[in-house]
Each structure stands twice: as C-alpha cells, then as structure tokens.
Scaffold this active site. Structure first.
Site, PDB file in Angstrom:
ATOM      1  N   PRO A  83       0.850  -1.197   0.000  1.00 36.18           N
ATOM      2  CA  PRO A  83       0.000   0.000   0.000  1.00 36.18           C
ATOM      3  C   PRO A  83       0.883   1.243   0.000  1.00 36.18           C
ATOM      4  O   PRO A  83       1.792   1.352   0.813  1.00 36.18           O
ATOM      5  CB  PRO A  83      -0.766  -0.120   1.328  1.00 36.18           C
ATOM      6  CG  PRO A  83       0.160  -0.870   2.230  1.00 36.18           C
ATOM      7  CD  PRO A  83       0.991  -1.770   1.351  1.00 36.18           C
ATOM      8  N   MET A  84       0.644   2.161  -0.925  1.00 37.11           N
ATOM      9  CA  MET A  84       1.411   3.406  -0.953  1.00 37.11           C
ATOM     10  C   MET A  84       0.469   4.565  -1.235  1.00 37.11           C
ATOM     11  O   MET A  84      -0.057   4.697  -2.347  1.00 37.11           O
ATOM     12  CB  MET A  84       2.534   3.346  -1.997  1.00 37.11           C
ATOM     13  CG  MET A  84       3.598   2.302  -1.686  1.00 37.11           C
ATOM     14  SD  MET A  84       5.092   2.503  -2.681  1.00 37.11           S
ATOM     15  CE  MET A  84       5.781   3.985  -1.936  1.00 37.11           C
ATOM     16  N   GLN A 136      -6.550  -2.046   4.483  1.00 40.18           N
ATOM     17  CA  GLN A 136      -5.742  -1.572   5.604  1.00 40.18           C
ATOM     18  C   GLN A 136      -6.441  -0.424   6.338  1.00 40.18           C
ATOM     19  O   GLN A 136      -6.965   0.507   5.713  1.00 40.18           O
ATOM     20  CB  GLN A 136      -4.378  -1.103   5.099  1.00 40.18           C
ATOM     21  CG  GLN A 136      -3.403  -0.740   6.209  1.00 40.18           C
ATOM     22  CD  GLN A 136      -2.053  -0.307   5.671  1.00 40.18           C
ATOM     23  OE1 GLN A 136      -1.895   0.844   5.288  1.00 40.18           O
ATOM     24  NE2 GLN A 136      -1.091  -1.232   5.638  1.00 40.18           N
ATOM     25  N   CYS A 163       3.321   3.855   8.485  1.00 43.20           N
ATOM     26  CA  CYS A 163       3.327   5.060   7.660  1.00 43.20           C
ATOM     27  C   CYS A 163       4.229   6.128   8.284  1.00 43.20           C
ATOM     28  O   CYS A 163       4.075   6.482   9.456  1.00 43.20           O
ATOM     29  CB  CYS A 163       1.914   5.610   7.508  1.00 43.20           C
ATOM     30  SG  CYS A 163       1.854   7.121   6.494  1.00 43.20           S
ATOM     31  N   LYS A 218       1.329  -4.189   9.621  1.00 37.24           N
ATOM     32  CA  LYS A 218       2.568  -3.736   8.997  1.00 37.24           C
ATOM     33  C   LYS A 218       3.267  -2.769   9.943  1.00 37.24           C
ATOM     34  O   LYS A 218       2.626  -1.874  10.498  1.00 37.24           O
ATOM     35  CB  LYS A 218       2.307  -3.062   7.652  1.00 37.24           C
ATOM     36  CG  LYS A 218       3.609  -2.732   6.921  1.00 37.24           C
ATOM     37  CD  LYS A 218       3.390  -2.102   5.557  1.00 37.24           C
ATOM     38  CE  LYS A 218       4.759  -1.919   4.876  1.00 37.24           C
ATOM     39  NZ  LYS A 218       4.661  -1.143   3.625  1.00 37.24           N
ATOM     40  N   ASN A 274      10.009  -6.227   3.559  1.00 36.24           N
ATOM     41  CA  ASN A 274       9.635  -5.099   2.707  1.00 36.24           C
ATOM     42  C   ASN A 274      10.718  -4.022   2.794  1.00 36.24           C
ATOM     43  O   ASN A 274      11.314  -3.828   3.846  1.00 36.24           O
ATOM     44  CB  ASN A 274       8.282  -4.545   3.180  1.00 36.24           C
ATOM     45  CG  ASN A 274       7.860  -3.269   2.475  1.00 36.24           C
ATOM     46  OD1 ASN A 274       7.508  -2.295   3.123  1.00 36.24           O
ATOM     47  ND2 ASN A 274       7.884  -3.261   1.159  1.00 36.24           N
ATOM     48  N   GLY A 285       6.936  -2.439  -3.396  1.00 38.87           N
ATOM     49  CA  GLY A 285       6.270  -1.149  -3.532  1.00 38.87           C
ATOM     50  C   GLY A 285       6.807  -0.401  -4.735  1.00 38.87           C
ATOM     51  O   GLY A 285       6.484  -0.706  -5.881  1.00 38.87           O
TER      52      GLY A 285
END
Length: 323
Positions: free
Chosen positions: A7-8, A68, A98, A139, A199, A223
C-alpha cells in the site's frame, strides 16, 4: 513464496493495483490506509479505497485484496473493523508503518511504534471484533526514531493476535533513504512464531536474493520497485516478464481508468508519475516522459497513447555525424 503488492498512499491505488496484477507474479494486494478517527465510517468509505470489495475482494485479474486501517483508538478501530469485515475483505491489515508527518502528528502509523502496549490494545480489540475466520495482519517499521523497541513491538502485535507481520526494514526517521536493514527483519522473524514478510528497497532480483539471505524471509512485499518495473514479481519467480512493448498497453488502459476516476486537473500528473518511476528501468519510458512532461491536455495524451507512445528521435549532436 508469496509476493505482496504494497500500500502506498498517493501512488499504489486501485487503478495501479489493477495494472500491476495484469502481469504474473503478485499473490496478494494491500490497499492504502483507510483513516479511522472518531467515527463509524459508512461502507462507501471502505469501497472508495477498495472498490475490489464490490467484486469479491479481488482485482479484475483475480488477485486477493486486503484492506488496511490506520488509527490509534482501539475502540473506534474495532468498531470500524467489524463493519469492514461485513464487506468480506480477504484480510484486515493494520498500519503501524506510515512515516508521513501529517499522519504521525495525528497519532497514526509509525509514531505508535514508541507504544507497544497501545499496539497490543489495538490489535486485540480488532481481533475480538471480527470473525475468527477473518485474518488480521499488521505492517510495522523497525521503529520511530530508533530500533530500541523493535522486538517489543513485534511481540506485542503477535501476542495480540496478528496472524502475520509485514516489516519495512527502516525506521520512520530513515524514511525511504537507502539502505534497508534487512538483517533486522531476520531478528524479528526469529523472535516471533507468525509469518514475517520482508519489505523495503527491493528494486531487482538481486535485491530480493540479498534480502532473503539477510532476513531469512521467502515472502516479500514490493512497492516502488514494482511500480518502476512491472515485471519484477515475475522475474523474481522466474516467469516471463513484460518488456516495454507489453507495458505500453498497460499505460493506455491505466489512462482510460484515470479519465474515469481522477479529477481532470490531476489526470496528466498520474500518468507522468508512473512514467517517472518506469524510466528508472526502461529507457523508452524516459523518452516518453520527456516527450509529454509539459502536456496537460487529456485529448492530446489520449491520442498519443492510442498511437503507441511515439517519441520523435532526437537530433544528432553537432559534429557527431559520421563518427
């Protein structure tokens, strides 16, 4: 081994998930975060971020999608997770990674890594609120300003009921600056019994192999690396990977979706954003980016894509003829 699509926020949304799962290699997608802050969200809030919920929580190519959530209030997150669970995502993921300043300032994402006790409360509350058959994953990064509580956080998430951990191999303070500290993921993997997914900073097959050696993880999350090289997951798995000629139709399909879902003033920017990543791997993308970087008119861009992305040849440098 499994390959996850990361997820970005502001980049890897449902439009790009669709494109990047049209080529082989990606096994699981995770959406950008749905921010949970003090209210019970309507279904449309989840479906806006994850329209795949309307078709069995699968991308158009059939790749499973996890949704998410991001927030810091265990009760509010649990209530929203229960509502989300009714929409049948493939799993509910919780964001503790994040690094964005705005998100961290409002007590979301990586800032919570200084509070492993709160991580435990959040995951416990969400785990209790959703059916036992619904996976809950998390995450995390290696920490906020440092890695001192890295293992405390991993233990807190595991003991609270997270069934899997994705670990980005940098702290919030590290941001996205190289290197990624893959060996630290190995320490986490050895400290917990749940599956761990590596990751961070995986741009090539060689990066994957080095990450696997250092972390001990077979499973990875891609990503920016797969945005730059849509064939990266396929290459890692030893499958045929798309070249530029196969990527051009994806650009055209992406543009068609952008015209439907993105406000006109942002449409050209979305295509240029992807080309700007693609040029890291594909010289043709650099030429394409340079050709359209000043163009804003949707009709002109659409016609250029329909024509196969032609790029005028550059004039030879003075004095170079005959050399």
């Amino acid at each position: 081994m499994k390959i996850y699509l990361a997820p970005m926020e502001g980049l890897l949304d449902h439009l790009l998930r669709d494109m990047l799962t049209r080529t082989p290699g990606v096994d699981i997608c995770v959406t950008e975060f749905v921010r949970v802050s003090g209210s019970l969200l309507p279904n449309r809030a989840f479906q806006r971020i994850a329209p795949e919920l309307l078709r069995g929580s699968l991308t158009p190519s059939g790749v499973p999608v996890r949704v998410q959530l991001l927030g810091s209030d265990p009760v509010c997150l649990a209530e929203n997770a229960a509502r989300l669970a009714e929409l049948q995502p493939k799993a509910i993921d919780l964001n503790f990674g994040c690094p964005a300043k705005t998100v961290n300032r409002h007590r979301g994402g990586a800032v919570l890594l200084d509070e492993p006790e709160l991580l435990h409360e959040i995951v416990s509350a969400v785990r209790r609120a959703v059916p036992a058959s619904m996976p809950v994953t998390a995450k995390m990064r290696l920490g906020y300003n440092d890695r001192l509580r890295m293992l405390d956080c991993a233990h807190a998430l595991e003991s609270a009921g997270a069934g899997e951990l994705v670990v980005h191999a940098r702290t919030k303070a590290d941001g996205y600056k190289p290197p990624a500290y893959w060996y630290e993921i190995g320490r986490i993997r050895e400290a917990v019994s749940v599956p761990v997914v590596a990751n961070g900073e995986i741009w090539t097959v060689d990066d994957y192999l080095q990450c696997r050696r250092e972390s001990g993880c077979d499973d990875i999350m891609l990503g920016r690396g797969i945005v730059a090289d849509p064939g990266l997951a396929a290459r890692i798995k030893g499958l045929p990977a798309p070249g530029w000629e196969e990527i051009k139709p994806l650009l055209a399909a992406f543009w068609d979706d952008v015209l439907i879902h993105i406000l006109p003033k942002y449409q050209a920017g979305r295509l240029k954003q992807w080309l700007n990543y693609l040029k890291r791997i594909h010289p043709e993308a650099e030429a394409a980016f340079e050709h359209i970087k000043t163009i804003k008119e949707a009709e002109v861009i659409g016609a250029w894509l329909a024509d196969g992305c032609p790029v005028p040849e550059r004039a030879p440098l003075p004095g170079s003829v005959g050399l």
